[in-house]
Scaffold this motif. Structure first.
Motif, PDB file in Angstrom:
ATOM      1  N   SER A 202     -15.722   2.842   8.194  1.00 16.95           N
ATOM      2  CA  SER A 202     -15.067   1.715   7.525  1.00 16.95           C
ATOM      3  C   SER A 202     -13.606   2.053   7.259  1.00 16.95           C
ATOM      4  O   SER A 202     -13.239   3.222   7.144  1.00 16.95           O
ATOM      5  CB  SER A 202     -15.772   1.402   6.198  1.00 16.95           C
ATOM      6  OG  SER A 202     -17.131   1.064   6.407  1.00 16.95           O
TER       7      SER A 202
ATOM      8  N   LYS B  35      -6.653  -1.165   3.482  1.00 16.65           N
ATOM      9  CA  LYS B  35      -7.371  -2.180   4.257  1.00 16.65           C
ATOM     10  C   LYS B  35      -6.415  -3.124   4.993  1.00 16.65           C
ATOM     11  O   LYS B  35      -6.711  -3.569   6.103  1.00 16.65           O
ATOM     12  CB  LYS B  35      -8.317  -2.970   3.362  1.00 16.65           C
ATOM     13  CG  LYS B  35      -7.640  -3.758   2.255  1.00 16.65           C
ATOM     14  CD  LYS B  35      -8.679  -4.541   1.453  1.00 16.65           C
ATOM     15  CE  LYS B  35      -8.000  -5.384   0.368  1.00 16.65           C
ATOM     16  NZ  LYS B  35      -9.005  -6.176  -0.404  1.00 16.65           N
TER      17      LYS B  35
ATOM     18  N   GLU C 261       0.842  -1.197   0.000  1.00 16.23           N
ATOM     19  CA  GLU C 261       0.000   0.000   0.000  1.00 16.23           C
ATOM     20  C   GLU C 261       0.880   1.251   0.000  1.00 16.23           C
ATOM     21  O   GLU C 261       2.110   1.165   0.126  1.00 16.23           O
ATOM     22  CB  GLU C 261      -0.956  -0.039   1.200  1.00 16.23           C
ATOM     23  CG  GLU C 261      -1.904  -1.233   1.105  1.00 16.23           C
ATOM     24  CD  GLU C 261      -2.750  -1.477   2.323  1.00 16.23           C
ATOM     25  OE1 GLU C 261      -3.781  -2.157   2.215  1.00 16.23           O
ATOM     26  OE2 GLU C 261      -2.372  -1.003   3.414  1.00 16.23           O
TER      27      GLU C 261
ATOM     28  N   LYS D  35     -10.387   1.576   1.619  1.00 11.50           N
ATOM     29  CA  LYS D  35     -10.097   0.396   0.817  1.00 11.50           C
ATOM     30  C   LYS D  35      -8.633   0.324   0.419  1.00 11.50           C
ATOM     31  O   LYS D  35      -8.049  -0.755   0.349  1.00 11.50           O
ATOM     32  CB  LYS D  35     -10.981   0.392  -0.434  1.00 11.50           C
ATOM     33  CG  LYS D  35     -12.454   0.152  -0.135  1.00 11.50           C
ATOM     34  CD  LYS D  35     -13.272   0.091  -1.408  1.00 11.50           C
ATOM     35  CE  LYS D  35     -14.751  -0.175  -1.088  1.00 11.50           C
ATOM     36  NZ  LYS D  35     -15.579  -0.238  -2.324  1.00 11.50           N
ATOM     37  N   GLU D  36      -8.023   1.500   0.156  1.00 10.19           N
ATOM     38  CA  GLU D  36      -6.639   1.500  -0.291  1.00 10.19           C
ATOM     39  C   GLU D  36      -5.659   1.198   0.851  1.00 10.19           C
ATOM     40  O   GLU D  36      -4.463   1.009   0.618  1.00 10.19           O
ATOM     41  CB  GLU D  36      -6.275   2.838  -0.932  1.00 10.19           C
ATOM     42  CG  GLU D  36      -6.423   4.043  -0.025  1.00 10.19           C
ATOM     43  CD  GLU D  36      -7.820   4.637  -0.023  1.00 10.19           C
ATOM     44  OE1 GLU D  36      -7.989   5.769   0.463  1.00 10.19           O
ATOM     45  OE2 GLU D  36      -8.743   3.955  -0.537  1.00 10.19           O
TER      46      GLU D  36
END
Length: 526
Positions: A490, A496, A419, A493-494
């Motif tokens: 949440s 996670k 990431e 996403k990038e």
């Protein structure tokens, strides 16, 4: 064969015993914990500390058995937990049944105090219906009714002698009592157990009562797994009739028209939350807690009023969770209604109310413990990833402070997981650039200071709003986790995998189940 070892065990101020380990010191703390518990007959919950010679023989939490050797001293530290009684009566959830879930929108001032609130013990004044413990590493099968226990004892004896299992006819009278009691105990930990947790309960059941094994089943308990799943569904239906908030929230009449399907947008713990949506304290309603919230707005503007603010924040926890879960309001709206929530200390307290885990102390202790092996693992990477990791180490290791070492570990972790650092950290050259770019930040840690310098202050930014500012980078990472839990957000996403490591390795929440990438990293570290 491992060489035998002896440990000096401090059981209390006046009791010291010798622990003989014929096979040597166990490889895991959990195994040593079990040996100590069984050897000395300790029934309550406890943790182990060890005496560290590097710090004048002070005691520290034992996180790895590699920290101790033959004839070292360990200490048993008892954890006193309140007994939690879950009384499921209609009156317990009357404030939910009467439709008072929607919060009142009183006009309120957004005045806030940025004074740091000190941690004060004994302020957890939550309802008795709130949980005080998370899912256990080993599920303890409870006692069933007297008649069931007698039949199981007889069946276990027959199994030991001849390997005889209970037949279908013999199980008919036992199954309702067994499933009912297990469902009650499971609910003490969670209303929505995962498949892995139900499997753990079923395996513990047939381990304690081997006569209940199922012939032909690949693991001996497949049928029990299916029975427990159906039982928990029925158990939740009964709780819904009693108005239990964490069940009622998923009833079809509570959902908008476009989401009225049983499996659509189910609101339940997804990050190992223990108190996801608790009921109001006994005797309180949404209206009475709303008055407490308005009083809290006044109290938070007063100086040296940390105790009162902390008590009111604890008391209004259930109201705050209902607003966050049901309405999912914007960050600015939450800051207006709950300004005290965005103080660093209250972020820690809110996280502990939700997960029963201490946020910053756990995060930093686990990070420090993992850093040496983590750096060994990430340094093994080659190619472009390895080059970026070496650049991080070369840029930051010129300042050998604990904050910088932690920052290096976190940055290297992000790169190792495939990431981007820029998705978590945003560097700003000055205040003007920071203010100009604030509105475009969804969830990031803004850093002010010269790249590579020792003294850098960071700010947590969520939805274009400054949440916490003036903290070091590792502390902001921990507090960002607290904000995500407090506001039911949440993970990006990038990022996670990075946040999964934060949760499952550094906070030890739901660590038994992880993605393949994170599990591989965990196996390399532990």
């Amino acid at each position: 064969m491992s060489q035998s070892a002896h440990l000096r065990v401090v059981l209390s101020d006046h009791t010291v015993q010798k622990l003989k380990l014929p096979c040597g010191i166990p490889g895991k703390v959990e195994e040593l914990h079990s040996v100590v518990r069984d050897t000395f007959g300790i029934s309550g919950d406890f943790c182990l500390h060890y005496k560290d010679a590097d710090f004048g023989d002070d005691f520290f939490s034992l996180l790895s058995t590699t920290d101790i050797k033959d004839k070292d001293t360990i200490k048993v530290v008892y954890i006193q937990e309140p007994t939690v009684t879950l009384t499921l009566t209609e009156s317990s959830f009357s404030s939910i049944i009467d439709g008072s879930l929607q919060p009142s929108h009183h006009a309120c001032s957004s005045g806030s105090s940025h004074d740091t609130l000190p941690v004060s013990p004994g302020l957890m004044t939550e309802s008795l219906a709130q949980r005080s413990k998370g899912w256990p590493l080993e599920f303890a099968i409870p006692r069933f009714s007297s008649s069931t226990e007698m039949l199981l004892q007889s069946g276990n004896e027959n199994f030991s002698c001849s390997g005889t299992l209970f037949g279908s006819k013999e199980l008919i009278s036992l199954v309702p009592d067994i499933l009912g009691r297990l469902a009650e105990v499971i609910y003490e930990y969670t209303a929505y157990p995962s498949s892995a947790q139900i499997s753990q309960v079923s395996e513990a059941l047939i381990k304690k009562h081997p006569c209940l094994k199922e012939p032909g089943s690949f693991n001996g308990c497949y049928g029990w797994i299916q029975r427990l799943k159906y039982k928990m569904n029925n158990f939740r239906s009964k709780l819904r009739g009693l108005g239990c908030p964490e069940i009622v929230v998923n009833s079809l009449k509570r959902k908008p028209a476009h989401e009225q399907a049983p499996a659509k947008n189910v609101k339940k713990p997804k990050k190992a939350e223990v108190n996801y949506l608790p009921p109001h304290p006994q005797g309180e309603t949404s209206e009475s807690l709303e008055k407490e919230r308005v009083d809290l707005l006044r109290e938070v503007t007063k100086r040296d009023n940390c105790q009162v603010v902390a008590e009111k924040m604890a008391k209004t926890f259930s109201l705050r969770r209902q607003e966050v879960i049901y309405d999912a309001p914007a960050i600015r709206d939450i800051m207006e209604r709950w300004p005290a929530l965005f103080d660093a200390t209250q972020i820690n307290e809110e996280f502990k109310r939700i997960t029963i885990v201490s946020l910053e102390s756990t995060f930093m202790a686990k990070l420090d413990h993992c850093t040496p092996k983590l750096m060994d693992v990430v340094s093994s990477r080659g190619g472009a990833t390895g080059m970026r990791i070496r650049q991080i180490k070369d840029m930051l290791f010129q300042y050998n402070t604990i904050e910088v070492r932690r920052e290096v570990a976190i940055r290297c972790l992000v790169v190792y997981l495939g990431e981007k650092q820029d998705d978590l950290f945003k560097e700003f050259s000055d205040t003007e650039e920071f203010e100009a770019g604030l509105d475009r930040q969804v969830m990031k840690i803004g850093i002010m200071g010269t790249p590579g310098s020792e003294h850098k202050m960071a700010t947590i930014m969520v939805e274009g709003t400054k949440i916490v500012e003036g903290k070091d980078i590792p502390r902001c990472c921990a507090l960002l986790m607290g904000i995500i839990y407090a506001l039911n957000l949440s993970y990006p996403k990038e990022l996670k995998f990075t946040f999964e490591v934060f949760q499952k390795l550094f906070l030890d929440l739901d660590g038994l189940k992880a993605s393949a990438r994170v599990m591989s990293l965990k196996n390399g570290i532990f």
